[in-house]
Motif scaffolding. Structure first.
Motif, PDB file in Angstrom:
ATOM      1  N   TYR A  32      24.409  46.172  69.162  1.00  0.00           N
ATOM      2  CA  TYR A  32      23.545  45.489  70.122  1.00  0.00           C
ATOM      3  C   TYR A  32      23.922  45.815  71.561  1.00  0.00           C
ATOM      4  O   TYR A  32      25.092  45.750  71.945  1.00  0.00           O
ATOM      5  N   THR A  33      22.906  46.150  72.343  1.00  0.00           N
ATOM      6  CA  THR A  33      23.050  46.150  73.789  1.00  0.00           C
ATOM      7  C   THR A  33      22.947  44.692  74.243  1.00  0.00           C
ATOM      8  O   THR A  33      22.080  43.952  73.767  1.00  0.00           O
ATOM      9  N   MET A  34      23.853  44.298  75.139  1.00  0.00           N
ATOM     10  CA  MET A  34      23.953  42.908  75.552  1.00  0.00           C
ATOM     11  C   MET A  34      23.607  42.742  77.029  1.00  0.00           C
ATOM     12  O   MET A  34      23.906  43.610  77.848  1.00  0.00           O
ATOM     13  N   GLU A  44      11.935  32.231  88.068  1.00  0.00           N
ATOM     14  CA  GLU A  44      11.863  32.938  86.803  1.00  0.00           C
ATOM     15  C   GLU A  44      13.264  33.410  86.384  1.00  0.00           C
ATOM     16  O   GLU A  44      14.150  33.582  87.221  1.00  0.00           O
ATOM     17  N   ARG A  45      13.401  33.615  85.091  1.00  0.00           N
ATOM     18  CA  ARG A  45      14.655  34.145  84.575  1.00  0.00           C
ATOM     19  C   ARG A  45      14.828  35.586  85.074  1.00  0.00           C
ATOM     20  O   ARG A  45      13.893  36.377  85.003  1.00  0.00           O
ATOM     21  N   GLU A  46      16.021  35.909  85.560  1.00  0.00           N
ATOM     22  CA  GLU A  46      16.253  37.224  86.123  1.00  0.00           C
ATOM     23  C   GLU A  46      17.483  37.900  85.516  1.00  0.00           C
ATOM     24  O   GLU A  46      18.443  37.234  85.114  1.00  0.00           O
ATOM     25  N   PHE A  47      17.420  39.219  85.486  1.00  0.00           N
ATOM     26  CA  PHE A  47      18.519  40.025  84.966  1.00  0.00           C
ATOM     27  C   PHE A  47      19.713  39.944  85.902  1.00  0.00           C
ATOM     28  O   PHE A  47      19.560  40.000  87.126  1.00  0.00           O
ATOM     29  N   VAL A  48      20.911  39.851  85.308  1.00  0.00           N
ATOM     30  CA  VAL A  48      22.150  39.836  86.076  1.00  0.00           C
ATOM     31  C   VAL A  48      22.977  41.078  85.786  1.00  0.00           C
ATOM     32  O   VAL A  48      23.371  41.799  86.696  1.00  0.00           O
ATOM     33  N   ALA A  49      23.241  41.325  84.500  1.00  0.00           N
ATOM     34  CA  ALA A  49      24.082  42.463  84.119  1.00  0.00           C
ATOM     35  C   ALA A  49      23.823  42.819  82.666  1.00  0.00           C
ATOM     36  O   ALA A  49      23.401  41.970  81.880  1.00  0.00           O
ATOM     37  N   TYR A  94      22.905  30.291  82.981  1.00  0.00           N
ATOM     38  CA  TYR A  94      23.167  31.683  82.599  1.00  0.00           C
ATOM     39  C   TYR A  94      22.971  31.848  81.097  1.00  0.00           C
ATOM     40  O   TYR A  94      23.510  31.067  80.295  1.00  0.00           O
ATOM     41  N   TYR A  95      22.209  32.881  80.740  1.00  0.00           N
ATOM     42  CA  TYR A  95      21.866  33.146  79.352  1.00  0.00           C
ATOM     43  C   TYR A  95      22.408  34.502  78.917  1.00  0.00           C
ATOM     44  O   TYR A  95      22.323  35.482  79.648  1.00  0.00           O
ATOM     45  N   CYS A  96      22.885  34.533  77.684  1.00  0.00           N
ATOM     46  CA  CYS A  96      23.290  35.766  77.032  1.00  0.00           C
ATOM     47  C   CYS A  96      22.113  36.247  76.183  1.00  0.00           C
ATOM     48  O   CYS A  96      21.390  35.419  75.593  1.00  0.00           O
ATOM     49  N   ALA A  97      21.920  37.564  76.104  1.00  0.00           N
ATOM     50  CA  ALA A  97      20.822  38.124  75.331  1.00  0.00           C
ATOM     51  C   ALA A  97      21.278  39.386  74.610  1.00  0.00           C
ATOM     52  O   ALA A  97      22.199  40.069  75.070  1.00  0.00           O
ATOM     53  N   ALA A  98      20.599  39.686  73.497  1.00  0.00           N
ATOM     54  CA  ALA A  98      20.962  40.845  72.692  1.00  0.00           C
ATOM     55  C   ALA A  98      19.720  41.575  72.207  1.00  0.00           C
ATOM     56  O   ALA A  98      18.678  40.956  71.941  1.00  0.00           O
ATOM     57  N   VAL A  99      19.857  42.881  72.073  1.00  0.00           N
ATOM     58  CA  VAL A  99      18.788  43.700  71.505  1.00  0.00           C
ATOM     59  C   VAL A  99      19.436  44.855  70.743  1.00  0.00           C
ATOM     60  O   VAL A  99      20.407  45.442  71.202  1.00  0.00           O
ATOM     61  N   SER A 100      18.855  45.163  69.584  1.00  0.00           N
ATOM     62  CA  SER A 100      19.368  46.262  68.772  1.00  0.00           C
ATOM     63  C   SER A 100      18.753  47.567  69.264  1.00  0.00           C
ATOM     64  O   SER A 100      17.795  48.069  68.683  1.00  0.00           O
ATOM     65  N   SER A 101      19.293  48.072  70.351  1.00  0.00           N
ATOM     66  CA  SER A 101      18.729  49.256  70.980  1.00  0.00           C
ATOM     67  C   SER A 101      19.798  49.929  71.817  1.00  0.00           C
ATOM     68  O   SER A 101      20.719  49.279  72.303  1.00  0.00           O
ATOM     69  N   ILE A 102      19.649  51.257  71.991  1.00  0.00           N
ATOM     70  CA  ILE A 102      20.555  51.979  72.870  1.00  0.00           C
ATOM     71  C   ILE A 102      20.129  51.828  74.322  1.00  0.00           C
ATOM     72  O   ILE A 102      20.905  52.076  75.240  1.00  0.00           O
ATOM     73  N   THR A 107      14.743  43.602  81.679  1.00  0.00           N
ATOM     74  CA  THR A 107      13.686  42.602  81.678  1.00  0.00           C
ATOM     75  C   THR A 107      13.868  41.648  80.506  1.00  0.00           C
ATOM     76  O   THR A 107      14.453  42.008  79.476  1.00  0.00           O
ATOM     77  N   VAL A 108      13.335  40.446  80.655  1.00  0.00           N
ATOM     78  CA  VAL A 108      13.416  39.435  79.601  1.00  0.00           C
ATOM     79  C   VAL A 108      12.781  39.954  78.314  1.00  0.00           C
ATOM     80  O   VAL A 108      13.318  39.767  77.216  1.00  0.00           O
ATOM     81  N   LYS A 109      11.670  40.659  78.450  1.00  0.00           N
ATOM     82  CA  LYS A 109      10.935  41.134  77.278  1.00  0.00           C
ATOM     83  C   LYS A 109      11.717  42.164  76.472  1.00  0.00           C
ATOM     84  O   LYS A 109      11.422  42.399  75.305  1.00  0.00           O
ATOM     85  N   GLY A 110      12.729  42.758  77.080  1.00  0.00           N
ATOM     86  CA  GLY A 110      13.481  43.791  76.383  1.00  0.00           C
ATOM     87  C   GLY A 110      14.448  43.250  75.338  1.00  0.00           C
ATOM     88  O   GLY A 110      14.947  44.021  74.521  1.00  0.00           O
ATOM     89  N   TYR A 111      14.707  41.958  75.345  1.00  0.00           N
ATOM     90  CA  TYR A 111      15.720  41.374  74.476  1.00  0.00           C
ATOM     91  C   TYR A 111      15.099  40.489  73.406  1.00  0.00           C
ATOM     92  O   TYR A 111      14.127  39.783  73.643  1.00  0.00           O
ATOM     93  N   ASP A 112      15.684  40.548  72.212  1.00  0.00           N
ATOM     94  CA  ASP A 112      15.140  39.836  71.058  1.00  0.00           C
ATOM     95  C   ASP A 112      15.835  38.503  70.788  1.00  0.00           C
ATOM     96  O   ASP A 112      15.242  37.609  70.191  1.00  0.00           O
ATOM     97  N   TYR A 113      17.095  38.397  71.193  1.00  0.00           N
ATOM     98  CA  TYR A 113      17.875  37.207  70.840  1.00  0.00           C
ATOM     99  C   TYR A 113      18.471  36.608  72.109  1.00  0.00           C
ATOM    100  O   TYR A 113      18.926  37.338  72.999  1.00  0.00           O
TER     101      TYR A 113
END
Length: 124
Positions: A32-34, A44-49, A94-102, A107-113
């Motif tokens: 997972y990319t985190m 709105e929710r915004e990307f941090v890192a 602050y929210y943690c997010a994960a996506v099974s992708s390289i 963006t918020v839409k890029g993450y599944d969990y």
């Protein structure tokens, strides 16, 4: 299904530091990319890192570059966000997010969990 649980938030004075942790379960963490996102009241929710699953490449929002550091420990299924030189404008959930992708999405839409979030409050 991946479950993410954040911790480490709290109240800190401006100029102080906090380290957020996010523990993942239910999946292969190394695949997972985190990402870390934040949401302030009325905004709105915004990307941090973010940190890529392969190569450990990282990327930061301009607003936190040089102050925040994202890292991961695949043996502990954990991603961290070290936050230094905190400012009142860093106050948010602050929210943690994960996506099974390289791909390292910003963006918020890029993450599944998503985790449930942890509150960070920076006082003057």
């Amino acid at each position: 299904q991946v479950r993410l649980v954040e911790s480490g938030g709290g109240l800190v004075q401006a100029g102080g530091s906090l380290r957020l942790s996010c523990v993942a379960s239910g999946g292969t963490f190394s695949s997972y990319t985190m990402g870390w996102f934040r949401q302030a009241p009325g905004k709105e929710r915004e990307f941090v890192a973010g940190i890529r699953r392969i190569g450990r490449d990282t990327y930061y929002a301009d607003s936190v570059k040089g102050r925040f550091t994202i890292s991961r420990d695949n043996a502990k299924n954990t991603v961290y966000l070290q936050m230094n030189s905190l400012k009142p404008e860093d106050t948010a959930v602050y929210y943690c997010a994960a996506v099974s992708s390289i791909v390292l999405f910003t963006t918020v839409k890029g993450y599944d969990y998503w985790g449930q979030g942890t509150q960070v409050t920076v006082s003057e």
